[in-house]
Design an enzyme around this catalytic site. Structure first.
Site, PDB file in Angstrom:
ATOM      1  N   LYS A 254      34.527  61.792  39.602  1.00 52.91           N
ATOM      2  CA  LYS A 254      35.616  62.443  40.103  1.00 52.91           C
ATOM      3  C   LYS A 254      35.977  62.778  41.207  1.00 52.91           C
ATOM      4  O   LYS A 254      36.801  63.347  41.833  1.00 52.91           O
ATOM      5  CB  LYS A 254      36.170  63.297  38.844  1.00 52.91           C
ATOM      6  CG  LYS A 254      36.733  62.563  37.658  1.00 52.91           C
ATOM      7  CD  LYS A 254      36.832  63.783  36.361  1.00 52.91           C
ATOM      8  CE  LYS A 254      37.042  62.887  35.265  1.00 52.91           C
ATOM      9  NZ  LYS A 254      37.098  63.896  34.206  1.00 52.91           N
ATOM     10  N   SER A 255      34.483  63.325  41.977  1.00 48.57           N
ATOM     11  CA  SER A 255      34.564  63.902  43.298  1.00 48.57           C
ATOM     12  C   SER A 255      34.794  62.710  44.622  1.00 48.57           C
ATOM     13  O   SER A 255      34.895  63.167  45.577  1.00 48.57           O
ATOM     14  CB  SER A 255      33.085  64.473  43.404  1.00 48.57           C
ATOM     15  OG  SER A 255      31.913  63.741  43.346  1.00 48.57           O
TER      16      SER A 255
END
Length: 289
Positions: A254-255
Protein backbone atom coordinates in the site's frame (compact mmCIF):
# COMPACT_ATOMS: atom_id res chain seq x y z
CA UNK A 1 -18.05 -28.89 0.82
CA UNK A 2 -20.33 -25.87 0.57
CA UNK A 3 -23.66 -26.06 -1.28
CA UNK A 4 -22.85 -24.65 -4.74
CA UNK A 5 -26.47 -23.58 -5.31
CA UNK A 6 -26.03 -21.05 -2.49
CA UNK A 7 -23.14 -18.70 -3.17
CA UNK A 8 -21.94 -15.85 -0.97
CA UNK A 9 -18.60 -14.21 -1.60
CA UNK A 10 -16.93 -11.23 0.02
CA UNK A 11 -14.38 -8.50 -0.51
CA UNK A 12 -12.65 -7.34 2.64
CA UNK A 13 -10.23 -4.44 2.21
CA UNK A 14 -8.24 -2.93 5.06
CA UNK A 15 -8.47 0.90 4.94
CA UNK A 16 -4.85 1.48 5.99
CA UNK A 17 -3.68 2.65 2.57
CA UNK A 18 -4.63 2.98 -1.11
CA UNK A 19 -5.79 -0.01 -3.12
CA UNK A 20 -3.10 -1.22 -5.53
CA UNK A 21 -3.24 -3.29 -8.73
CA UNK A 22 -3.07 -6.55 -6.77
CA UNK A 23 -6.11 -5.62 -4.71
CA UNK A 24 -7.95 -4.64 -7.89
CA UNK A 25 -7.36 -8.04 -9.50
CA UNK A 26 -8.39 -9.93 -6.36
CA UNK A 27 -11.55 -7.92 -5.70
CA UNK A 28 -12.57 -8.01 -9.34
CA UNK A 29 -12.21 -11.81 -9.37
CA UNK A 30 -14.31 -12.06 -6.19
CA UNK A 31 -16.96 -9.88 -7.85
CA UNK A 32 -16.82 -11.90 -11.10
CA UNK A 33 -17.23 -15.17 -9.21
CA UNK A 34 -20.26 -13.91 -7.30
CA UNK A 35 -21.94 -12.58 -10.42
CA UNK A 36 -21.20 -15.71 -12.51
CA UNK A 37 -22.71 -17.86 -9.74
CA UNK A 38 -25.73 -15.54 -9.48
CA UNK A 39 -24.86 -15.24 -5.81
CA UNK A 40 -24.35 -12.42 -3.31
CA UNK A 41 -21.26 -10.35 -2.59
CA UNK A 42 -20.54 -8.80 0.81
CA UNK A 43 -18.25 -5.81 1.37
CA UNK A 44 -16.75 -5.40 4.82
CA UNK A 45 -13.98 -3.17 6.08
CA UNK A 46 -11.30 -4.92 8.13
CA UNK A 47 -10.50 -1.85 10.19
CA UNK A 48 -9.55 -3.26 13.59
CA UNK A 49 -6.16 -1.51 13.58
CA UNK A 50 -7.45 1.95 14.41
CA UNK A 51 -3.95 3.46 14.47
CA UNK A 52 -3.38 2.69 10.77
CA UNK A 53 -6.93 2.69 9.36
CA UNK A 54 -8.33 6.04 8.28
CA UNK A 55 -11.62 7.33 6.92
CA UNK A 56 -9.90 8.86 3.91
CA UNK A 57 -8.64 5.45 2.84
CA UNK A 58 -12.09 3.91 3.25
CA UNK A 59 -13.58 6.64 1.06
CA UNK A 60 -10.89 6.13 -1.58
CA UNK A 61 -11.47 2.37 -1.57
CA UNK A 62 -15.18 2.85 -2.23
CA UNK A 63 -14.39 5.24 -5.10
CA UNK A 64 -11.88 2.81 -6.61
CA UNK A 65 -14.30 -0.12 -6.39
CA UNK A 66 -16.98 1.91 -8.16
CA UNK A 67 -14.53 2.91 -10.89
CA UNK A 68 -13.53 -0.74 -11.34
CA UNK A 69 -17.19 -1.64 -11.89
CA UNK A 70 -17.41 -3.63 -8.64
CA UNK A 71 -20.73 -3.48 -6.81
CA UNK A 72 -21.96 -5.49 -3.84
CA UNK A 73 -25.18 -6.70 -2.28
CA UNK A 74 -24.49 -6.27 1.41
CA UNK A 75 -22.17 -4.17 3.50
CA UNK A 76 -20.89 -0.64 3.37
CA UNK A 77 -22.83 1.59 1.02
CA UNK A 78 -22.96 5.24 2.13
CA UNK A 79 -26.45 6.59 1.55
CA UNK A 80 -27.74 3.15 0.60
CA UNK A 81 -29.92 0.56 2.33
CA UNK A 82 -27.19 -1.68 3.75
CA UNK A 83 -25.85 -1.83 7.29
CA UNK A 84 -22.15 -1.02 7.68
CA UNK A 85 -19.99 -4.10 8.03
CA UNK A 86 -16.94 -2.79 9.84
CA UNK A 87 -14.87 -5.00 12.08
CA UNK A 88 -14.36 -2.09 14.47
CA UNK A 89 -18.11 -2.23 15.17
CA UNK A 90 -18.12 -5.97 15.91
CA UNK A 91 -15.78 -6.10 18.91
CA UNK A 92 -18.39 -7.42 21.34
CA UNK A 93 -19.02 -10.40 19.09
CA UNK A 94 -15.31 -11.21 18.77
CA UNK A 95 -14.93 -10.96 22.53
CA UNK A 96 -17.71 -13.48 23.12
CA UNK A 97 -16.03 -15.98 20.76
CA UNK A 98 -12.66 -15.44 22.44
CA UNK A 99 -14.24 -16.16 25.82
CA UNK A 100 -15.99 -19.30 24.56
CA UNK A 101 -12.74 -20.66 23.09
CA UNK A 102 -11.03 -20.08 26.45
CA UNK A 103 -13.81 -21.81 28.36
CA UNK A 104 -13.53 -24.80 26.02
CA UNK A 105 -9.80 -25.02 26.79
CA UNK A 106 -8.78 -24.39 23.15
CA UNK A 107 -6.67 -21.28 23.73
CA UNK A 108 -4.32 -20.09 26.47
CA UNK A 109 -2.77 -16.83 27.75
CA UNK A 110 0.76 -16.16 26.52
CA UNK A 111 2.80 -13.38 28.14
CA UNK A 112 5.98 -13.72 26.07
CA UNK A 113 7.19 -10.48 24.56
CA UNK A 114 8.59 -10.34 21.03
CA UNK A 115 12.06 -10.00 22.51
CA UNK A 116 11.57 -13.08 24.69
CA UNK A 117 10.36 -15.07 21.70
CA UNK A 118 13.33 -13.95 19.63
CA UNK A 119 15.72 -15.20 22.34
CA UNK A 120 14.15 -18.67 22.50
CA UNK A 121 15.75 -19.88 19.27
CA UNK A 122 12.38 -20.80 17.78
CA UNK A 123 11.94 -21.64 14.12
CA UNK A 124 10.10 -19.25 11.86
CA UNK A 125 6.96 -20.06 9.89
CA UNK A 126 6.75 -19.25 6.18
CA UNK A 127 5.04 -15.91 6.93
CA UNK A 128 7.72 -14.93 9.44
CA UNK A 129 5.78 -15.74 12.61
CA UNK A 130 7.49 -17.55 15.48
CA UNK A 131 6.70 -21.28 15.48
CA UNK A 132 5.63 -21.75 19.10
CA UNK A 133 5.56 -25.42 20.21
CA UNK A 134 3.38 -26.96 22.98
CA UNK A 135 6.43 -27.02 25.28
CA UNK A 136 6.32 -23.21 25.43
CA UNK A 137 2.72 -23.03 26.65
CA UNK A 138 3.00 -21.19 29.94
CA UNK A 139 -0.23 -22.10 31.63
CA UNK A 140 -3.54 -23.85 31.20
CA UNK A 141 -6.89 -22.11 31.37
CA UNK A 142 -9.92 -23.75 32.95
CA UNK A 143 -13.60 -22.89 32.78
CA UNK A 144 -14.38 -20.40 35.52
CA UNK A 145 -10.91 -18.85 35.61
CA UNK A 146 -10.72 -15.07 35.28
CA UNK A 147 -9.85 -13.92 31.75
CA UNK A 148 -6.48 -12.15 31.77
CA UNK A 149 -6.74 -9.30 29.28
CA UNK A 150 -3.21 -8.06 29.86
CA UNK A 151 -1.59 -10.78 27.70
CA UNK A 152 -1.92 -12.26 24.24
CA UNK A 153 -3.90 -15.47 23.74
CA UNK A 154 -2.89 -18.31 21.42
CA UNK A 155 -4.65 -21.31 19.90
CA UNK A 156 -3.48 -24.74 21.03
CA UNK A 157 -2.37 -26.30 17.77
CA UNK A 158 -2.88 -30.10 17.73
CA UNK A 159 0.65 -31.41 17.14
CA UNK A 160 0.98 -33.54 14.00
CA UNK A 161 -2.55 -33.00 12.69
CA UNK A 162 -2.62 -33.02 8.87
CA UNK A 163 -4.66 -30.27 7.26
CA UNK A 164 -5.58 -30.78 3.61
CA UNK A 165 -7.80 -28.62 1.44
CA UNK A 166 -8.30 -28.16 -2.27
CA UNK A 167 -7.77 -24.63 -3.46
CA UNK A 168 -9.65 -23.55 -6.56
CA UNK A 169 -6.51 -21.99 -8.06
CA UNK A 170 -3.49 -23.53 -6.33
CA UNK A 171 -4.77 -27.12 -6.18
CA UNK A 172 -4.53 -29.51 -3.22
CA UNK A 173 -2.68 -28.03 -0.23
CA UNK A 174 -1.13 -29.96 2.65
CA UNK A 175 -0.01 -28.59 6.01
CA UNK A 176 1.00 -30.28 9.24
CA UNK A 177 0.11 -28.54 12.50
CA UNK A 178 3.18 -28.16 14.70
CA UNK A 179 5.52 -28.49 11.72
CA UNK A 180 4.34 -25.82 9.27
CA UNK A 181 3.01 -23.58 12.04
CA UNK A 182 2.77 -23.48 15.81
CA UNK A 183 0.38 -21.98 18.35
CA UNK A 184 -0.98 -18.88 16.68
CA UNK A 185 -2.38 -15.62 18.00
CA UNK A 186 -6.15 -15.28 18.40
CA UNK A 187 -6.45 -12.32 20.80
CA UNK A 188 -4.13 -9.38 21.41
CA UNK A 189 -3.35 -7.84 24.78
CA UNK A 190 -4.55 -4.55 23.28
CA UNK A 191 -8.11 -5.95 23.42
CA UNK A 192 -8.47 -6.88 19.74
CA UNK A 193 -8.88 -10.16 17.86
CA UNK A 194 -6.13 -11.36 15.56
CA UNK A 195 -6.66 -11.46 11.80
CA UNK A 196 -7.18 -15.23 11.97
CA UNK A 197 -9.98 -15.06 14.53
CA UNK A 198 -11.75 -11.99 13.15
CA UNK A 199 -12.05 -13.23 9.56
CA UNK A 200 -13.25 -16.69 10.61
CA UNK A 201 -15.87 -15.23 12.94
CA UNK A 202 -17.02 -12.79 10.26
CA UNK A 203 -17.11 -15.32 7.44
CA UNK A 204 -19.19 -17.67 9.59
CA UNK A 205 -21.59 -14.91 10.65
CA UNK A 206 -21.94 -13.62 7.08
CA UNK A 207 -22.41 -17.15 5.70
CA UNK A 208 -19.55 -16.81 3.22
CA UNK A 209 -19.26 -19.88 0.97
CA UNK A 210 -16.12 -18.92 -0.99
CA UNK A 211 -13.12 -16.76 -0.11
CA UNK A 212 -11.01 -15.20 -2.88
CA UNK A 213 -7.67 -13.75 -1.74
CA UNK A 214 -3.91 -13.77 -2.39
CA UNK A 215 -1.68 -16.84 -2.25
CA UNK A 216 0.33 -15.30 0.59
CA UNK A 217 -2.55 -16.34 2.87
CA UNK A 218 -2.38 -20.09 2.21
CA UNK A 219 -0.75 -20.70 5.60
CA UNK A 220 -3.41 -18.55 7.26
CA UNK A 221 -6.05 -20.78 5.65
CA UNK A 222 -4.57 -23.84 7.37
CA UNK A 223 -4.73 -22.05 10.72
CA UNK A 224 -8.24 -20.82 10.05
CA UNK A 225 -9.49 -24.31 9.22
CA UNK A 226 -8.56 -25.28 12.80
CA UNK A 227 -10.67 -22.39 14.08
CA UNK A 228 -13.62 -23.46 11.93
CA UNK A 229 -13.32 -26.94 13.42
CA UNK A 230 -13.04 -25.55 16.95
CA UNK A 231 -16.23 -23.54 16.38
CA UNK A 232 -18.04 -26.53 14.85
CA UNK A 233 -18.44 -24.92 11.44
CA UNK A 234 -17.59 -25.99 7.90
CA UNK A 235 -14.94 -23.88 6.15
CA UNK A 236 -15.82 -22.09 2.90
CA UNK A 237 -14.15 -22.92 -0.40
CA UNK A 238 -10.96 -21.01 -1.18
CA UNK A 239 -9.33 -19.47 -4.24
CA UNK A 240 -5.84 -18.05 -3.62
CA UNK A 241 -4.71 -15.91 -6.54
CA UNK A 242 -1.09 -15.34 -7.65
CA UNK A 243 0.43 -12.20 -6.17
CA UNK A 244 1.24 -9.13 -8.23
CA UNK A 245 4.84 -7.85 -8.26
CA UNK A 246 6.38 -4.54 -9.26
CA UNK A 247 9.10 -3.94 -11.86
CA UNK A 248 11.79 -4.90 -9.33
CA UNK A 249 10.11 -8.19 -8.44
CA UNK A 250 8.83 -6.95 -5.09
CA UNK A 251 5.33 -7.67 -3.84
CA UNK A 252 3.02 -4.70 -4.21
CA UNK A 253 2.30 -2.84 -0.99
CA UNK A 254 0.00 0.00 0.00
CA UNK A 255 3.01 2.31 0.26
CA UNK A 256 3.74 1.95 -3.48
CA UNK A 257 1.80 4.99 -4.67
CA UNK A 258 2.79 4.62 -8.35
CA UNK A 259 0.77 1.39 -8.53
CA UNK A 260 -2.15 2.58 -6.42
CA UNK A 261 -5.41 2.31 -8.35
CA UNK A 262 -6.11 6.02 -7.85
CA UNK A 263 -2.68 6.93 -9.28
CA UNK A 264 -3.12 4.58 -12.23
CA UNK A 265 -6.54 6.11 -12.89
CA UNK A 266 -5.05 9.61 -12.75
CA UNK A 267 -2.39 8.64 -15.29
CA UNK A 268 -5.11 7.84 -17.83
CA UNK A 269 -5.12 4.04 -17.55
CA UNK A 270 -8.39 2.30 -18.26
CA UNK A 271 -10.09 -0.23 -15.98
CA UNK A 272 -8.98 -3.03 -18.32
CA UNK A 273 -5.37 -1.83 -18.28
CA UNK A 274 -5.32 -1.73 -14.48
CA UNK A 275 -6.80 -5.21 -14.16
CA UNK A 276 -4.36 -6.65 -16.71
CA UNK A 277 -1.28 -4.80 -15.42
CA UNK A 278 1.96 -6.70 -14.87
CA UNK A 279 5.62 -5.63 -14.94
CA UNK A 280 6.86 -5.00 -18.48
CA UNK A 281 9.24 -7.63 -19.76
CA UNK A 282 8.46 -9.99 -16.87
CA UNK A 283 6.35 -13.07 -16.71
CA UNK A 284 3.57 -13.21 -14.14
CA UNK A 285 4.27 -14.87 -10.82
CA UNK A 286 2.09 -17.84 -11.76
CA UNK A 287 4.20 -18.41 -14.91
CA UNK A 288 7.43 -18.26 -12.90
CA UNK A 289 6.32 -20.72 -10.23
Amino acid sequence: MQNESFYRGRIAPTPSGWLHAGHAKTFFEAWRRARSKKGSLVLRMEDIDRERCRNEFEGAILEDLEWLGIDWDEGINPGGPYSPYRQSERMGYYRSIWQSLAEDGLIYPCSYSRRELSLMGLDRESDGSWKIPPSKRESAFARGDAMDEEVNWRFKVPEGLKITFEDGVQGVQHFVAGEDFGDFLVWRKTGEPSYELAVVVDDIAMEITEVVRGEDLLLSTARQILLYQALGKEPPSFRHLPLVYDEKGNRLSKSERSLAVREMRASGMTQKEVLEWQPSGQRSHSERS
